[in-house]
Design a protein around this motif. Structure first.
Motif, PDB file in Angstrom:
ATOM      1  N   UNK A 236       0.770  -1.173  -0.009  1.00 12.07           N
ATOM      2  CA  UNK A 236      -0.158   0.136  -0.034  1.00 12.07           C
ATOM      3  C   UNK A 236       0.868   1.292   0.000  1.00 12.07           C
ATOM      4  N   UNK A 237       1.668   1.156   0.777  1.00 10.99           N
ATOM      5  CA  UNK A 237       2.827   2.432   0.868  1.00 10.99           C
ATOM      6  C   UNK A 237       3.552   2.707  -0.323  1.00 10.99           C
ATOM      7  N   UNK A 238       4.086   1.646  -1.051  1.00  6.05           N
ATOM      8  CA  UNK A 238       4.636   1.719  -2.101  1.00  6.05           C
ATOM      9  C   UNK A 238       3.615   2.381  -3.434  1.00  6.05           C
ATOM     10  N   UNK A 239       2.420   1.930  -3.470  1.00  3.92           N
ATOM     11  CA  UNK A 239       1.540   2.434  -4.166  1.00  3.92           C
ATOM     12  C   UNK A 239       1.301   3.816  -3.973  1.00  3.92           C
ATOM     13  N   UNK A 240       1.043   4.362  -2.758  1.00  4.04           N
ATOM     14  CA  UNK A 240       0.871   5.658  -2.602  1.00  4.04           C
ATOM     15  C   UNK A 240       1.896   6.538  -2.873  1.00  4.04           C
ATOM     16  N   UNK A 254       6.534   7.088   1.117  1.00  4.22           N
ATOM     17  CA  UNK A 254       7.897   6.587   0.615  1.00  4.22           C
ATOM     18  C   UNK A 254       8.792   6.575   1.954  1.00  4.22           C
ATOM     19  N   UNK A 255       8.540   7.472   2.872  1.00  4.40           N
ATOM     20  CA  UNK A 255       9.511   7.119   4.064  1.00  4.40           C
ATOM     21  C   UNK A 255       9.110   6.042   4.774  1.00  4.40           C
ATOM     22  N   UNK A 256       7.788   5.854   5.204  1.00  6.07           N
ATOM     23  CA  UNK A 256       7.489   4.664   5.781  1.00  6.07           C
ATOM     24  C   UNK A 256       7.833   3.209   5.121  1.00  6.07           C
ATOM     25  N   UNK A 257       7.710   3.314   3.717  1.00  7.14           N
ATOM     26  CA  UNK A 257       8.176   2.148   2.934  1.00  7.14           C
ATOM     27  C   UNK A 257       9.425   2.018   2.949  1.00  7.14           C
ATOM     28  N   UNK A 258      10.225   2.866   2.926  1.00  7.49           N
ATOM     29  CA  UNK A 258      11.540   2.834   3.023  1.00  7.49           C
ATOM     30  C   UNK A 258      12.299   2.564   4.033  1.00  7.49           C
ATOM     31  N   UNK A 259      11.633   2.950   5.325  1.00  6.66           N
ATOM     32  CA  UNK A 259      12.035   2.615   6.895  1.00  6.66           C
ATOM     33  C   UNK A 259      11.721   1.139   6.961  1.00  6.66           C
ATOM     34  N   UNK A 260      10.591   0.862   6.492  1.00  6.32           N
ATOM     35  CA  UNK A 260      10.281  -0.636   7.004  1.00  6.32           C
ATOM     36  C   UNK A 260      11.449  -1.765   5.738  1.00  6.32           C
ATOM     37  N   UNK A 261      11.542  -1.140   4.676  1.00 10.00           N
ATOM     38  CA  UNK A 261      12.432  -1.795   3.745  1.00 10.00           C
ATOM     39  C   UNK A 261      13.877  -1.988   4.415  1.00 10.00           C
ATOM     40  N   UNK A 262      14.443  -0.910   4.840  1.00 13.28           N
ATOM     41  CA  UNK A 262      15.714  -1.114   5.504  1.00 13.28           C
ATOM     42  C   UNK A 262      15.709  -2.051   6.673  1.00 13.28           C
ATOM     43  N   UNK A 263      14.714  -1.966   7.595  1.00 10.95           N
ATOM     44  CA  UNK A 263      14.626  -3.001   8.792  1.00 10.95           C
ATOM     45  C   UNK A 263      14.531  -4.284   8.114  1.00 10.95           C
ATOM     46  N   UNK A 265      15.372  -5.582   5.341  1.00  7.63           N
ATOM     47  CA  UNK A 265      16.510  -5.701   4.170  1.00  7.63           C
ATOM     48  C   UNK A 265      15.826  -5.986   2.904  1.00  7.63           C
ATOM     49  N   UNK A 266      14.592  -5.340   2.560  1.00  8.16           N
ATOM     50  CA  UNK A 266      13.627  -5.367   1.302  1.00  8.16           C
ATOM     51  C   UNK A 266      14.564  -4.377   0.459  1.00  8.16           C
ATOM     52  N   UNK A 267      15.595  -4.863  -0.138  1.00  5.46           N
ATOM     53  CA  UNK A 267      16.396  -4.117  -1.212  1.00  5.46           C
ATOM     54  C   UNK A 267      15.550  -3.695  -2.251  1.00  5.46           C
ATOM     55  N   UNK A 268      14.906  -4.879  -2.864  1.00  6.60           N
ATOM     56  CA  UNK A 268      14.227  -4.630  -3.956  1.00  6.60           C
ATOM     57  C   UNK A 268      13.192  -3.394  -3.866  1.00  6.60           C
ATOM     58  N   UNK A 269      12.538  -3.209  -2.745  1.00  4.09           N
ATOM     59  CA  UNK A 269      11.673  -1.880  -2.704  1.00  4.09           C
ATOM     60  C   UNK A 269      12.285  -0.656  -2.776  1.00  4.09           C
ATOM     61  N   UNK A 270      13.504  -0.783  -1.960  1.00  2.45           N
ATOM     62  CA  UNK A 270      14.344   0.591  -2.203  1.00  2.45           C
ATOM     63  C   UNK A 270      14.653   0.682  -3.658  1.00  2.45           C
ATOM     64  N   UNK A 271      15.115  -0.285  -4.246  1.00  2.00           N
ATOM     65  CA  UNK A 271      15.464  -0.082  -5.599  1.00  2.00           C
ATOM     66  C   UNK A 271      14.412   0.502  -6.548  1.00  2.00           C
ATOM     67  N   UNK A 286      17.064   6.556  -2.016  1.00  3.66           N
ATOM     68  CA  UNK A 286      18.336   6.446  -2.138  1.00  3.66           C
ATOM     69  C   UNK A 286      19.009   6.756  -0.753  1.00  3.66           C
ATOM     70  N   UNK A 287      18.447   7.254   0.269  1.00  4.93           N
ATOM     71  CA  UNK A 287      18.766   7.373   1.598  1.00  4.93           C
ATOM     72  C   UNK A 287      18.552   6.059   2.265  1.00  4.93           C
ATOM     73  N   UNK A 288      17.749   5.487   1.995  1.00  4.85           N
ATOM     74  CA  UNK A 288      17.639   3.950   2.377  1.00  4.85           C
ATOM     75  C   UNK A 288      18.594   3.216   2.001  1.00  4.85           C
ATOM     76  N   UNK A 289      18.880   3.250   0.750  1.00  2.00           N
ATOM     77  CA  UNK A 289      20.035   2.302   0.089  1.00  2.00           C
ATOM     78  C   UNK A 289      21.372   2.748   0.595  1.00  2.00           C
ATOM     79  N   UNK A 290      21.637   4.064   0.989  1.00  2.00           N
ATOM     80  CA  UNK A 290      22.973   4.398   1.853  1.00  2.00           C
ATOM     81  C   UNK A 290      22.852   3.743   3.247  1.00  2.00           C
ATOM     82  N   UNK A 291      21.874   3.701   3.980  1.00  5.43           N
ATOM     83  CA  UNK A 291      21.481   3.164   5.263  1.00  5.43           C
ATOM     84  C   UNK A 291      21.922   1.611   5.183  1.00  5.43           C
ATOM     85  N   UNK A 292      21.474   0.904   3.998  1.00  2.19           N
ATOM     86  CA  UNK A 292      21.651  -0.159   3.775  1.00  2.19           C
ATOM     87  C   UNK A 292      22.999  -0.508   3.293  1.00  2.19           C
TER      88      UNK A 292
END
Length: 528
Positions: A236-240, A254-263, A265-271, A286-292
């Protein structure tokens, strides 16, 4: 349902008559949204005509046109208060209260009575709205929950709480806009708390309906609540983040989806989000990818079109030891340079990189030419002669960039060039000429403003009138002002031209400005 008719001699209106009356309501609503007390008074009179029909369907349709605009409801409520122009509104409100006191008052009379100056009438109107709730009257009921009279306020609050608890799916969408409209008002906390509790209590179908069809303020409110409660899943978050038209919702999703993806390790969502067409989404991804720890993936965005995305990518490149300036130079030297590479070179380069951008001034793509001009301006490497040749570029974007670059060095341009542009047939060239004449003295600015005041383009004409009015008022100021009055230092020929221009623009200017200009020019003595 039909309520008791006030005039038994009135015949039932035709369908065409009802449609015509609703059309009059639409016109009155449109005028009242931006108009003053007279427009609001006309709206009240039209609504009372609707109420006189005695047809519930027509009355609710008319009331819905008003209820859909919470700001208008608030203005109507203030219009009903005693005011210096009370003689214009008192008869209408007396008619509303009289009709409300009838055997079977209709929705319009009830809604108008809820805004009456007499608290007892408002309290009875609130009781009627609660006993026979129409969704069209919900905004009026919510408004009374912040009433300054406690009995009115308490009855409205009790009714709102019961209605939201009994049928939240119907009442929540109708009550939410007005509750949020009153959020900053004194005593409005109850309504906001009630709609918040209703959002948390309704089914997923209801709050998703508000997210899909509600206004911007309501969608943001509901989104934050359900996001806090964890009701939105990552898909849902990705769609929004990818599709929502509201930039604030996109960024929050995007912030919520990327935060969940970092926690997780869903790199496919970040990419995936890093490839979004929305810059605010790419930045968060991109900030999420840097944190990962995926700096190498972020460096690929060095030539992105968005400045903030380029800044994030440069931060990752610094940690990897990538020579950013060399990367940008290489990107600019190719046959089809990207606008992001040109902008990046301007952000990180120096005046020594100016030749790389100067050769792009003749590029066939307008976007490349515009970015090259902007880059030269940022590098402080503007050559007036080179850019003056581009001021008549076919692209309006290039003209804007050239104008911005030439303004600081406009004194080095041919003296007649701005005046020629000001009289050109293209709108963007007239705008450019006017901007290049700014700051050259009050006589030049006044002459340019009077020419522009009668321009065929409405926006340019408005700009010219505004500046001419400002100059005229500055000249007419009293002597105790700290800033000295502007003085015209013109020759006899220039003074005569200003007088002629002021006469030609008199019809476009207001009467006061014309008189001020005429008096100022008459008192100004041209030099030799």
């Amino acid at each position: 349902m039909l309520w008791g008719r006030r005039d038994s001699a009135v015949r039932p209106p035709s369908v065409a008559g009802e449609s015509e009356l609703l059309g009059a309501v639409r016109v009155a609503v449109h005028e009242a949204c931006d108009g003053r007390w007279a427009a609001l008074h006309r709206l009240v009179k039209v609504l009372l005509k609707v109420d006189a029909l005695g047809d519930e369907v027509v009355a609710r349709s008319a009331l819905a046109l008003v209820a859909g605009l919470p700001g208008l409801v608030v203005r109507l409520d203030g219009h009903a208060r005693p005011a210096p122009y009370a003689q214009y509104q008192e008869p209408a409100m007396r008619r509303a209260s009289t009709w409300f006191s009838g055997v079977s008052p209709g929705p319009v009379a009830t809604a108008l009575a809820s805004m009456h100056g007499d608290g007892r009438i408002r309290e009875r109107a609130v009781a009627a709205m609660v006993s026979q709730p129409y969704t069209e009257m919900m905004p009026f009921l919510v408004l009374r929950t912040a009433d300054w009279v406690r009995p009115v306020r308490d009855r409205a609050r009790a009714g709102l709480a019961v209605l939201l608890a009994d049928d939240p799916a119907v009442c929540l969408p109708a009550a939410l806009p007005m509750a949020l409209r009153l959020d900053a008002r004194l005593r409005a906390g109850f309504a906001v708390t009630q709609v918040q509790a209703a959002v948390l209590a309704v089914t997923e179908q209801v709050w998703r309906g508000v997210l899909g069809e509600g206004g911007r303020r309501e969608r943001r409110f509901v989104f934050e609540l359900v996001l806090t409660q964890g009701r939105l899943r990552v898909p849902d978050l990705v769609t929004f983040a990818e599709l929502d038209p509201d930039v604030r919702l996109r960024a929050r999703a995007a912030e919520a989806a990327c935060r969940e993806a970092v926690w997780t390790r869903r790199l496919d969502i970040l990419q995936r989000l890093a490839r979004s067409v929305r810059a605010e989404v790419r930045v968060v991804a991109l900030t999420g990818l840097i944190r990962a720890g995926k700096d190498a993936d972020v460096v690929g965005h060095l030539d992105d079109d968005a400045p903030l995305v380029r800044a994030v990518a440069r931060d990752a490149a610094r940690r990897l030891g990538v020579d950013v300036r060399t990367r940008y130079r290489t990107g600019v030297e190719v046959g089809e340079p990207g606008s992001g590479a040109i902008a990046g070179l301007a952000e990180t380069g120096s005046a020594a990189d100016a030749p790389l951008l100067q050769r792009l001034l003749g590029h066939e793509r307008a976007r490349v030419r515009a970015q090259a001009v902007r880059g030269l301006r940022l590098l402080d490497a503007v050559v007036p002669g080179e850019l003056a040749a581009l001021v008549r570029d076919p692209s309006p974007a290039v003209v804007r960039e050239v104008t911005a670059a030439l303004r600081p060095v406009s004194g080095a341009l041919p003296p007649d060039l701005p005046w020629e542009l000001l009289r050109d047939g293209r709108v963007e060239l007239r705008r450019a000429g006017y901007r290049l004449l700014r700051g050259r003295g009050v006589d030049v600015e006044l002459r340019a403003a009077l020419i522009l005041a009668v321009d065929a383009n409405p926006r340019l004409a408005e700009r010219g009138r505004a500046d001419a009015t400002r100059i005229a008022r500055d000249a007419a100021r009293t002597t105790w002002r700290r800033i000295p009055r502007p003085e015209l230092q013109v020759t006899g020929a220039q003074h005569a031209e200003l007088v002629a221009l002021a006469a030609r623009a008199a019809a476009a200017l207001d009467e006061e400005t014309s008189q001020q200009l005429s008096g100022w020019l008459a008192s100004s003595h041209p030099g030799e």
